[in-house]
Scaffold this active site. Structure first.
Site, PDB file in Angstrom:
ATOM      1  CD  GLU A  84      13.106   1.919  39.104  1.00 53.95           C
ATOM      2  OE1 GLU A  84      13.208   2.637  38.095  1.00 53.95           O
ATOM      3  OE2 GLU A  84      13.867   0.971  39.339  1.00 53.95           O
ATOM      4  CB  SER A 343      -5.878 -55.356  62.417  1.00 54.20           C
ATOM      5  OG  SER A 343      -5.239 -56.608  62.496  1.00 54.20           O
TER       6      SER A 343
END
Length: 791
Positions: A84, A343
């Site tokens: 690029e 419990s």
């Protein structure tokens, strides 16, 4: 100096228009960039503790756009710059030569060529929906030069990699690396990096899985350029061009889906590094899937697993639900949902009683039929043991002793303890829960319960490792954030809630749970490493819990149905505990907790009763108990009896010569307790009978078992009869006694040895009397009502 100022004034006056235009241009240039260059919504990205992706959720605009990268991988940087913008590090934001070449090419050729630099591309990406005209190019160049001043080259490159589209709804290099190759960007090979470098050049034309030849040509041309420029060697080039191209996007990792969804709600659009151990999480997922397949045969479709680091209180593993499918609400995060606690709160009550010296670890506690203001708790097996060591009552999860102990300790006081433990789900007054609080009458989440167990373990660890001190903020909320440092407060000598001694004694009792006893297949839970664990089952078999803790880890497991449907056999011991121990086996060994000797004291304990030894206890042993255990009273069950010379009968001074009496220490239980205790303990020795003509008035030999004092007898309704049979029960300390029963002074029968009498009775108020063959007498009022009548 004056001459200089005069010349300057003349100059500004002559060129004031030009200077004004220049200043306006400069101001425009300085402020041409928006405060935030990119404001697009981002995906929620979740990483494990080592930075590996474990889950992600799409951005609000439907794009897979990960939050900005911290840096650009070197291989991709080489590829994208070569493709690029080869002179990226030399130009000021635009490249005049490239622009001129592009203009010339576009004027003379049919194809289009761009001359934008990476900096210009960043500006174009931020100004989406703008037309690609020459005027727009001028704006891009203008803003690009300002961007170069504001950011470094590395930062500009990072912005470019983070916001470049890669086809479809994939935006950003990191997103593309995962979607097309299933790996993080820093692991991209040269061939993969080159493919992604050329892809944004024409993402609509060169799409993975389509036009592969064109994509291949562009990638290979870039790789050849990299080789010619000396960036890669010939061998790397040959290997890279042999790599396959990306095909259709692959699914993103979803290792902890419920945690990812939770983070999406709590930290939307952020990249969050969690404390989750990815290999452990994957093992937990396999365990959850395996146990789900076993449980669904009983139509149990949901489960959850939570593993916490005790020291840091960080989440190491998070399985929010089973892979059961949407028809069974597998999308529900069970870990955060409140369920009946069963419990699981009993160990906290045990620790509270030890902490205040109301109990020693092995003190006998009552396990007999109990009615408290109409509330009648029952043990899971509907049996009674009369009296049972407190530690065994905890390890066996007996309900009746727990309710009686809660009443003795104080409901409000225990409720306050739980609130101090950061159990925020208890958001109603204690009276709302009542004594059933200890049996699952309250609701809490697996998150809260597990972190509470972790806090107990951490408090004990800190005490033994830091000069017998505690931390003020030990009971804090757990965290899944890797970098979050939890504030545990300052060090102090007073425990924030429970002392180390009571905690250690509680864990010791919980460790005894996996000792074989009874018919619950305990041998399946033998483990290669010790763990203090507790199961819980809610009323109606709707919730099965198993929570365990080691010095390093706290494990919470829940099983059941998300819609609340109960199932036979859905108990903590059968549905949750096996998974708990499989999780334990997947964790590194932790050893066992160090004994906190500074919060323990050695006392003489009666071996038979577990209380502090009195002068009448013959079998005494030394035992370390919590420091406040010295406040507990001496053994109430041992007393001195006087027997005749043959040691066969009890005697007293009214009927026997003093010089011939033999003094014996004896373990004596009250009648009701003795009745059930003798059934469960065949070696129990009842008190000898009194010698004939000796008085027995000094002892209460009889006690009603049913009905108890102030207990209303409820008859079933709608039976079509006025009366109904009930069973009256009585305990007598002399096994050969004969008991005569009276109702309102009317004789109704007699019993021998086993004192149970069936009586046909109608609703009403009565006086029940029992008299034995020695003249001993007990009496109480009895109320009988239909179940439909108001109480």
């Amino acid at each position: 100096m004056n001459e200089f100022w005069e010349r300057s004034k003349k100059f500004f006056y002559r060129h004031k228009i030009k200077l004004a235009i220049f200043m306006a241009f400069l101001v425009l240039w300085l402020f041409c960039l928006p405060k935030n260059l990119f404001e697009d919504p981002t995906s929620t990205v979740v990483n494990s503790s080592n930075g590996t992706l474990i889950g992600a959720r799409i951005a609000d605009d439907g794009q897979w756009r990960f939050p900005e990268m911290d840096s650009v991988p070197k291989r991709f940087e080489e590829c994208v710059l070569m493709f690029e913008d080869e002179y990226f590090y030399q130009h000021p934001g635009f490249n005049p030569i490239s622009i001129i070449k592009a203009i010339g090419h576009n004027l003379t050729k049919k194809s289009r060529r761009g001359g934008s630099t990476i900096t210009q591309q960043v500006i174009r990406l931020s100004r989406k929906n703008k037309s690609r005209t020459y005027a727009e190019k001028v704006v891009e160049i203008f803003m690009a030069t300002r961007l170069e001043l504001k950011h470094s080259k590395k930062e500009i490159l990072r912005l470019h990699a983070s916001h470049t589209p890669y086809g479809g709804n994939v935006v950003g290099l990191e997103t593309a690396a995962w979607r097309y190759f299933g790996i993080p960007a820093h692991e991209l090979s040269w061939g993969q990096a080159a493919s992604l470098a050329v892809l944004p050049n024409a993402p609509s034309l060169i799409f993975p899985g389509k036009n592969e030849q064109l994509l291949l040509e562009k990638r290979n041309a870039l790789l050849k350029k990299l080789k010619n420029k000396g960036r890669i060697d010939a061998t790397t080039y040959d290997l890279s061009i042999a790599e396959p191209l990306p095909q259709k996007p692959v699914p993103l990792p979803d290792v902890a889906p419920h945690l990812t969804e939770r983070i999406r709600n709590e930290h939307p659009g952020e990249r969050i590094t969690t404390s989750v151990d990815r290999p452990l999480q994957q093992r937990l997922n396999l365990l959850a899937e395996r146990h789900y397949r076993q449980l669904k045969s009983n139509e149990i479709h949901n489960l959850a697993i939570l593993v916490l680091d005790v020291e840091t209180r960080n989440v190491l593993g998070y399985v929010g639900n089973s892979p059961s499918g949407e028809e069974h609400a597998n999308y529900v995060d069970i870990i955060t949902k409140n369920r009946s606690t069963g419990s699981t709160l009993k160990p906290f009550l045990f620790a509270a009683l030890l902490d205040e010296g109301q109990l020693l670890p092995r003190s006998l506690v009552e396990d007999v039929p109990t009615v408290i203001n109409g509330y009648q708790p029952q043990n899971f097996d509907k049996k009674y043991m009369g009296a049972v060591p407190a530690s065994r009552a905890l390890s066996r999860s007996l309900n009746v002793p727990a309710v009686r102990l809660l009443r003795e300790y104080g409901l409000q006081k225990f409720y306050n303890k739980l609130r101090k433990m950061n159990m925020k789900s208890l958001n109603r007054p204690s009276s709302h829960y009542g004594l059933s609080l200890i049996l699952g009458g309250a609701e809490s989440s697996l998150w809260e319960v597990t972190e509470s167990y972790a806090s107990l373990a951490s408090s004990l660890n800190h005490f033994t490792a830091h000069s017998s001190t505690y931390r003020t903020n030990e009971f804090v909320e757990a965290s899944y954030l890797f970098e979050e440092e939890i504030d545990f407060g300052k060090q102090q000598f007073d425990p924030p809630i429970f002392g180390a001694g009571p905690i250690y004694s509680t864990f010791q009792a919980m460790y005894e749970v996996n000792r074989p006893e009874g018919g619950e297949n305990w041998h399946f839970f033998d483990s290669s490493q010790p763990i203090a664990w507790k199961t819980g089952t809610s009323f109606g078999f709707k919730d099965a819990w198993a929570v365990g803790v080691t010095p390093k880890y706290a494990i919470g497991v829940w099983a059941g149905n998300a819609d609340g449907e109960g199932r036979p056999g859905l108990t903590g011991i059968t549905a949750a505990a096996p998974l708990l121990f499989d999780v334990l086996d997947a964790l590194p060994h932790s050893g066992w907790f160090q004994e906190p000797f500074d919060d323990l004291v050695e006392v003489d304990v009666c071996a038979q009763s577990g209380f502090r030894a009195s002068v009448f206890c013959d079998d005494v042993k030394k035992e370390y108990v919590p420091t406040h255990g010295t406040r507990s009273g001496p053994c109430p069950f041992h007393q001195q009896l006087f027997l005749d010379a043959s040691e066969t009968y009890r005697v007293n001074s009214e009927c026997y010569p003093l010089e011939n009496m033999v003094a014996k220490n004896w373990f004596v239980l009250p009648p009701t307790i003795e009745y059930y205790y003798a059934l469960a303990n065949p070696n129990y020795k009842e008190m000898p009978l009194f010698l004939e003509n000796c008085s027995a008035l000094e002892n209460q030999l009889m006690e009603f078992i049913y009905p108890k004092a102030d207990e209303t007898i409820l008859l079933p309704k709608d039976l079509g009869t006025k009366s109904q049979d009930i069973v009256l029960k009585l305990a007598h300390q002399q096994n050969n006694a004969i008991v005569y029963w009276y109702l309102d002074n009317i004789y109704i029968g007699k019993t021998e040895n086993f004192h149970e009498l069936i009586l046909d009775i109608q609703p009403g108020e009565y006086v029940l009397t029992a008299v034995d063959n020695s003249g001993n007498r007990i009496q109480q009022e009895v109320q009988v009502r239909r179940a439909s009548e108001n109480q």
